[in-house]
Design a protein around this motif. Structure first.
Motif, short mmCIF file in Angstrom:
data_model
loop_
_atom_site.label_atom_id
_atom_site.label_comp_id
_atom_site.label_asym_id
_atom_site.label_seq_id
_atom_site.Cartn_x
_atom_site.Cartn_y
_atom_site.Cartn_z
N TYR A 27 -4.43 4.35 -6.00
CA TYR A 27 -5.59 3.76 -6.67
C TYR A 27 -5.86 2.36 -6.11
O TYR A 27 -4.97 1.50 -6.11
CB TYR A 27 -5.35 3.69 -8.18
CG TYR A 27 -6.44 2.97 -8.94
CD1 TYR A 27 -7.69 3.56 -9.11
CD2 TYR A 27 -6.23 1.70 -9.45
CE1 TYR A 27 -8.71 2.91 -9.79
CE2 TYR A 27 -7.24 1.03 -10.14
CZ TYR A 27 -8.47 1.64 -10.30
OH TYR A 27 -9.48 1.00 -10.97
N CYS A 28 -7.11 2.19 -5.58
CA CYS A 28 -7.48 0.92 -4.93
C CYS A 28 -6.49 0.56 -3.83
O CYS A 28 -6.25 -0.62 -3.53
CB CYS A 28 -7.60 -0.21 -5.95
SG CYS A 28 -8.92 0.03 -7.16
N GLY A 29 -5.91 1.60 -3.21
CA GLY A 29 -4.88 1.39 -2.22
C GLY A 29 -5.40 0.79 -0.92
O GLY A 29 -6.59 0.87 -0.60
N VAL A 30 -4.49 0.20 -0.17
CA VAL A 30 -4.79 -0.40 1.13
C VAL A 30 -3.74 0.10 2.11
O VAL A 30 -2.55 0.09 1.82
CB VAL A 30 -4.75 -1.94 1.06
CG1 VAL A 30 -4.96 -2.54 2.45
CG2 VAL A 30 -5.81 -2.46 0.10
N GLY A 31 -4.20 0.56 3.29
CA GLY A 31 -3.27 1.03 4.31
C GLY A 31 -3.45 2.51 4.59
O GLY A 31 -3.78 3.30 3.71
N ALA A 32 -3.23 2.88 5.86
CA ALA A 32 -3.47 4.26 6.30
C ALA A 32 -2.55 5.26 5.63
O ALA A 32 -2.83 6.45 5.61
CB ALA A 32 -3.31 4.35 7.83
N ASN A 33 -1.42 4.82 5.09
CA ASN A 33 -0.51 5.73 4.39
C ASN A 33 -0.83 5.84 2.90
O ASN A 33 -0.18 6.58 2.17
CB ASN A 33 0.94 5.28 4.58
CG ASN A 33 1.19 3.90 3.99
OD1 ASN A 33 0.27 3.10 3.88
ND2 ASN A 33 2.44 3.63 3.65
N LYS A 34 -1.83 5.09 2.45
CA LYS A 34 -2.22 5.11 1.04
C LYS A 34 -3.57 5.78 0.81
O LYS A 34 -3.78 6.47 -0.18
CB LYS A 34 -2.28 3.68 0.48
CG LYS A 34 -1.00 2.87 0.63
CD LYS A 34 0.13 3.41 -0.22
CE LYS A 34 1.28 2.42 -0.31
NZ LYS A 34 1.80 1.98 1.00
N VAL A 35 -4.52 5.52 1.71
CA VAL A 35 -5.87 6.07 1.56
C VAL A 35 -6.30 6.73 2.85
O VAL A 35 -5.92 6.30 3.94
CB VAL A 35 -6.88 4.97 1.16
CG1 VAL A 35 -6.53 4.40 -0.21
CG2 VAL A 35 -6.94 3.87 2.20
N TYR A 36 -7.12 7.78 2.72
CA TYR A 36 -7.54 8.57 3.88
C TYR A 36 -9.06 8.56 4.00
O TYR A 36 -9.77 8.60 3.00
CB TYR A 36 -7.06 10.02 3.74
CG TYR A 36 -5.59 10.17 3.45
CD1 TYR A 36 -4.65 9.30 4.01
CD2 TYR A 36 -5.13 11.17 2.61
CE1 TYR A 36 -3.29 9.43 3.73
CE2 TYR A 36 -3.77 11.31 2.32
CZ TYR A 36 -2.86 10.44 2.89
OH TYR A 36 -1.52 10.56 2.60
#
Length: 234
Positions: free
Chosen positions: A169-178
């Motif tokens: 949720y509201c993530g940052v980074g390629a391993n968190k959001v696609y």
């Protein structure tokens, strides 16, 4: 709203650079491509077709009424299939740029009565009755999940699941959001079109996103939300 990412679609085999060559060709100033958009008989599906105008429309009232085959959109019988498009809202076209337009339309049957899925007409009646109060402050958040061509959330492990909710949720980074590039493209397309998109964020599940439209005055809330869907799925 869900949308398939075209990783296994036949469209992915096409050379995308070829289109750019032709989209860069100059168009006479008095020639405008107008994409007429409407909701089909399912009440959820979006349809669209294009026409050339020999003038640059300034107001939605400048646009001509058009027609289409309602029997192919679940909105009429084949024996009497003419269904009519009445332009109700106009936006800048973020795909073709220039003077080209996206045109949201109401749908009417051959007898000039609204089609069964033309819910906008009754909403407009209510808004007209309340117009002296200037209804304002409508806002809608639209959540959606990006799917691959197998119908699985985009980026999920094959035959498995991502880690538990918490970091997405509201993530940052390629391993968190696609697929943030799709989200960014949609955001910018809406701003260019003139849609009052007010924000976006990743949601609690990987490949689940959200954007917000509004606040808007009156019926423009629904108009802008539907056209924001076109700006996303195109």
């Amino acid at each position: 709203m869900s949308h398939g990412v075209l990783d296994n679609s036949p469209n992915s085999a096409m050379n995308k650079t070829v289109l750019n060559k032709y989209m860069a060709l100059p168009v006479p100033e008095n020639r405008v491509q107008a994409t007429y958009i409407w909701i089909d008989g399912t009440g959820e599906g979006i349809r669209a077709k294009d026409r050339t105008l020999n003038f640059v429309p300034k107001e939605v009232s400048d646009l001509p009424i058009w027609n289409y085959d309602g029997s192919s959109c679940y909105q009429s019988e084949g024996s009497n299939s003419d269904t009519f498009l009445h332009p109700v809202a106009m936006f800048r076209d973020p795909f073709r740029l220039g003077n080209h337009k996206l045109v949201l339309c109401d749908t009417y049957k051959y007898n000039k009565k609204p089609t069964e899925t033309n819910k906008r007409q009754s909403c407009l009646d209510a808004m007209e009755k309340a117009k002296d109060h200037k209804p304002f402050g409508f806002g809608i958040e639209q959540e959606y999940t990006l799917l691959d061509m197998d119908g699985r959330p985009f980026g999920w492990p094959k035959g498995g699941f991502p880690g538990p909710q918490g970091p997405y949720y509201c993530g940052v980074g390629a391993n968190k959001v696609y697929a943030r590039d799709i989200v960014e493209s949609h955001y910018r397309a809406c701003l260019y079109a003139g849609i009052n998109i007010s924000g976006t964020n990743a949601e609690v599940m990987p490949s689940q996103w959200e954007f917000q439209v509004g606040p808007c005055e009156g019926i423009s809330m629904g108009d802008e939300l539907w056209v924001s869907a076109i700006s996303y799925t195109e």
